[in-house]
Design an enzyme around this catalytic site. Structure first.
Site, short mmCIF file in Angstrom:
data_model
loop_
_atom_site.label_atom_id
_atom_site.label_comp_id
_atom_site.label_asym_id
_atom_site.label_seq_id
_atom_site.Cartn_x
_atom_site.Cartn_y
_atom_site.Cartn_z
N ARG A 93 0.64 -1.09 0.04
CA ARG A 93 0.06 -0.03 0.00
C ARG A 93 0.85 1.40 -0.09
NH1 ARG A 93 -5.06 -2.47 3.18
NH2 ARG A 93 -5.87 -3.70 1.21
N TYR A 108 -6.46 -0.27 -7.13
CA TYR A 108 -5.44 -1.16 -6.80
C TYR A 108 -5.28 -1.58 -5.29
CZ TYR A 108 -2.01 -0.99 -10.75
OH TYR A 108 -1.18 -1.23 -11.83
N GLU A 109 -5.08 -2.77 -5.04
CA GLU A 109 -4.73 -3.04 -3.78
C GLU A 109 -5.64 -2.57 -2.44
OE1 GLU A 109 -2.24 -5.06 -2.96
OE2 GLU A 109 -1.19 -4.86 -4.49
N GLY A 110 -6.95 -2.85 -2.95
CA GLY A 110 -8.17 -2.42 -1.99
C GLY A 110 -8.59 -0.95 -2.45
N GLN A 136 -10.33 0.88 1.73
CA GLN A 136 -9.39 1.44 2.59
C GLN A 136 -10.27 2.36 3.54
OE1 GLN A 136 -6.15 1.04 2.12
NE2 GLN A 136 -6.42 -0.31 0.47
#
Lengths: 604, 604
Positions: free
Chosen positions: B297, B443-445, B450
């Site tokens: 992250r 991306y990535e959550g 988040q």
């Protein structure tokens, strides 16, 4: 690919119920039209858009218009749009019967063009610019120009363009240098370069009629020395045959979006044989152009609202079909034994969809309101009324252009986000809408320019009379809304925002009074966001009041759920969008100066 | 094409002066490094990026990675990135000496990766995912896995990937269905489909090491039953030759941006011959994955900050070179006899550039701060200190991922707008950055995920201790800032915002206390915007205090103009960005419920 690009019920609701199309039909000009005949027209346009526009939107993105050997090659649907569209009256719609038009109200035309824009925003511009250039000839050109060019344009056989921008000048039209040299004949010799010419050339028109801003040799500097010319790609020779008029397609621009809608670089008079015919009087070109600009700016707002609408429909469909994740239980955990829920049931997804909805529908409502003001100012007889609607239109026009463009882009981005990773993939349409809509805050005067127009010109014109008129309209809605228990609190909030607006304007105008115009306008863009966000809360309150009345009166035009969904959308707007104006007011009250250039260069 | 993609002076200023890289170098782990040696490393990376990354950014967009006959074909610079980058230590940088690494501090690695991202965001991901997957093996894998895979990965000969997402599950990892069936041997048989696998295949690596989340047959439902496996594309046979491991490249995803960074769909075990080796213990896969997620992250925030930085440099260059329009005179008119001014002198253009600057530099500062917390928690000896920096990192990580992504996208859009019509054209890089950065909020959550992590988990963890620690850090900066007359008022404003934050959190947590978790989290995304905007005002105040001290002390590290430009940027942030939080607080205090699904469907 999404199945649906528009909610036609909402369009008709806004057109007939909220904005009362019938109120403009009393005018003599519209004597041959009634609600039913106009609805038939709109339904025919929907049908045309379903068949000829929507199915080609991805294809036109995949195969952009391109330049080859001095020509622009476009998708074959451009030919269909111009020819079939021409036959249906999609170009001639608002023109007088005399000119071969249908004398449609702007409101009905806007509704029909909105459908086309939503179906495929790469196509209606070809017709739209032909309309704009034909209008200039009709309003300001002599009979010969009218007879020679307008019929072929309205039928879609010839394309029309607006040639304003030049490489060295950009938005600064006072720096136009394209030259017009008088000759012994009735024409001028034109020479210069124009860029960013939408629809400037393609293989599906026999000729193009360019409306060109140029400077007659010896004209004064600045905007006062600019004249307007008709410069066809091909002119008639002595035998009335079409021959080259020394207009060259120099290149095209490849773009982020709207790839099927060609953008060209045109050269005039490379071999000193480009003829141009003056439209109206010399040195009045910019004035003429700007008299037609309201229509162009309504069209931009309409197009952006339409893309936001299509994106909303696409996201909504995805959210209703895609299972993913689970609802939170009362312990704050998820139960993996439960089946997945549809993503529309996740509050954050719903929030994004609602934001798309209030922006798309609110923008459409604003665009229809502007069209109504346009119709009223054109057709009413009473001078006071004409002035009223002219001023209201002038005041809202920068917002009509800007709000759907700026907030539409944000809404489409939310729409892309609804799809998660798929939103970023070309298999889904959202990423295309995201690219397509990005030009709208730039088209026809950027957001910065519109904002300066709003704050620097429109608010102050006629001693603030336009603002006073708009305030009266808003107050009427507030009073109306105050009658209903469950809407009253929103009306009160809007009332408070009106007072805040007065204070903000007062504090900004103080700079102008001191002669500090640069400071007066330096925060014009945050002011635009402030003022248009409040204006949109009025637009939504108006819709909610209408829906409320319909529920109470038991109207069967739409279902009760439909009406309630509009009231719910108003609430959403007031909760999630309107509060922004508190922070924006803070910015506008702040007297710190940070963006005016000084000797110290703070950027690097 | 822009000439410059980064302001290296600002990067070094933030790294050395503001975030005091040297403070982390005291640790035994970094005994071989000092400021000078790390600066040499960073300069070498800049040089590498100038030569091997930046010149290819447009080319990689014009010629996307593509799928052909079961393989992904990528641009040849991918090979250069992996091989030359591998040799330079761009993959192994932060790893232990034992594993063949350089034991660089995360701060230095982040700075070097930021340069690469800014130069060409299509390339560093290939290294980045190889790092991430190698880290999982190093931390949780046995010696055999380490010996077999890690050296080839860190040298750039083999690629690594993270295989989480599946078609039916998306972000909902509890619904992973990829199967792992135990065998009599040490390996499992893997079968399933994984999508959105970045860098999943290309012609420049001899092998790929996939880190795959899968469910061992009979494992419990949900996240508790997920295990982590090493699944190479090619495995070693009895003779230690590489043979196929039944991993197929099924397809690729064509995307809006980052077109040179391939995204693949991988199939495992189509012919029931795919071997996977368990990493660590069974059913602990998601835990392992999430222990490494902070690094991922930080990398996403860093990448977004880098694109915003490159876009800012490109817009700035254009604005300094492009003449257009005139400054307003004291009568509010323009004088056409005057020459045109550069567009950087128009306040609205300057406002957009400043917004780009505060987002880009502020984001970088935030990312470096997170890297510092990372280094401190990894290297400090004192338990209390380790806990402190662990908690601080956990708390800020969702913002580190989200703020640069969301606001970076907005900043790039402003950057595109600075160029007007040219911003929309492919001849200029802004439209590419506009597309490239759009994946970062996904991306990535996603931002929604988040935001729920921030509000639902991080704020409440350890009874709110992380929030208390962050508040103490902010208070220190406020006290520090209050010593300076011309900064004090900003410190006071931040102090007020801290109090507002407490109130907002209190009103939201009340829902959780009542057991209404869905309502508690329904406005998590506006809360993220609220909380991160305030956090960023702290980041900027910290920078301004540092600059102020440097001016007073007469520091010659940078020019006085440089320091003043940072204080000016802080002022800009406080005037134009921070006030948003007033409106956001209004949203968050509003107890109306509009986005939780009910029986009535308000969307349509």
């Amino acid at each position: 690919m999404a199945d649906k690009y528009i909610d036609i019920e909402t369009l008709k609701y806004l057109l007939y119920d909220v904005h009362q199309l019938e109120e403009v039909l009393d005018a003599d000009r519209f004597v041959d039209h009634d609600k039913e005949s106009l609805e038939l027209f709109i339904d025919a346009v929907k049908d045309f858009s379903d068949r000829e526009l929507f199915p080609f939107i991805k294809e036109m993105d995949d195969h952009p218009a391109y330049y080859k050997d001095g020509e622009i090659i476009v998708h074959e649907q451009v030919g269909v749009m111009m020819k079939k569209g021409g036959e249906m009256g999609l170009i001639s719609g608002t023109f007088d019967y005399d000119a071969g038009g249908l004398q449609l109200p702007m409101m009905a035309y806007t509704a029909s063009a909105f459908i086309q824009d939503a179906a495929n925003n790469h196509l209606p511009g070809y017709a739209g610019l032909t309309i704009g250039s034909a209008e200039l000839i009709v309003h300001f050109g002599n009979k010969e120009l009218n007879d020679k060019y307008v019929p072929k344009m309205l039928s879609g056989e010839w394309g029309g363009t607006m040639c304003l921008t030049e490489p060295q000048a950009g938005s600064s039209l006072s720096d136009v240098v394209t030259k017009a040299i008088p000759t012994d004949s009735e024409y001028y010799k034109i020479s210069g370069q124009k860029i960013f010419i939408s629809g400037g050339d393609h293989q599906y028109a026999d000729n193009f009629v360019h409306l060109v801003l140029a400077r007659i040799e010896g004209a004064p500097a600045g905007t006062k020395g600019i004249s307007l010319f008709v410069v066809p790609k091909k002119r008639f020779d002595d035998k009335d045959d079409l021959v080259s008029n020394d207009v060259t397609t120099v290149a095209d621009f490849q773009k982020l979006g709207q790839k099927g809608y060609c953008t060209t670089h045109l050269g005039f008079g490379d071999t000193n044989d480009c003829h141009g015919w003056l439209v109206g009087e010399a040195h009045q070109g910019l004035k003429y152009m700007f008299m037609m600009m309201n229509g162009a700016r309504i069209a931009v707002g309409r197009g952006a609202a339409a893309i936001a609408t299509a994106a909303y429909q696409a996201s909504l469909q995805y959210a209703k079909e895609r299972p993913q994740g689970r609802k939170l239980t009362s312990t704050g955990k998820k139960n993996p034994e439960q089946g997945q829920t549809l993503i529309i049931n996740h509050p954050d997804v719903r929030r994004m969809l609602m934001q798309q909805k209030v922006v798309a529908e609110g923008s459409l409502s604003l665009v229809l309101l502007a069209s109504k003001y346009f119709d009223l100012k054109e057709t009413l007889q009473d001078k006071v009324e004409i002035e009223k609607y002219s001023l209201l239109l002038e005041l809202i026009i920068p917002m009509v252009k800007t709000y759907p463009s700026e907030m539409g882009a944000e809404a489409v981005s939310n729409g892309l986000q609804v799809l998660g990773g798929y939103g970023f993939c070309t298999d889904f349409i959202l990423q295309q809408y995201y690219r397509d809509i990005r030009i709208f805050p730039i088209y026809e005067g950027t957001t910065g320019i519109q904002s300066q127009d709003l704050l620097g010109r429109k608010l102050l014109m006629e001693n603030g009379k336009a603002l006073q008129l708009l305030t009266e309209e808003v107050m009427k809605t507030i009073q109306d809304a105050s009658k209903y228990d469950d809407i009253r609190s929103y009306a009160n909030r809007l009332g408070e925002k009106l007072q805040l607006t007065q204070k903000v304007i007062g504090s900004l105008v103080a700079y102008a009074k001191k002669g500090d115009f640069e400071r007066f306008l330096s925060d014009a863009t945050p002011f635009m966001e402030f003022f248009s966000t409040i204006t949109m809360s009025w637009i939504w309150l108006e819709i909610a009041v209408n829906a409320k009345k319909s529920i109470i009166s038991g109207s069967k035009n739409h279902s009760e759920d439909f009406y309630e969904s509009k009231i719910h959308a108003m609430r959403f707007y007031f909760k999630y969008e309107l509060p922004k104006t508190t922070g924006l007011a803070e910015i506008l009250f702040d007297n710190e100066v940070l963006t005016i250039a000084t000797e110290k260069e703070f950027l690097g």
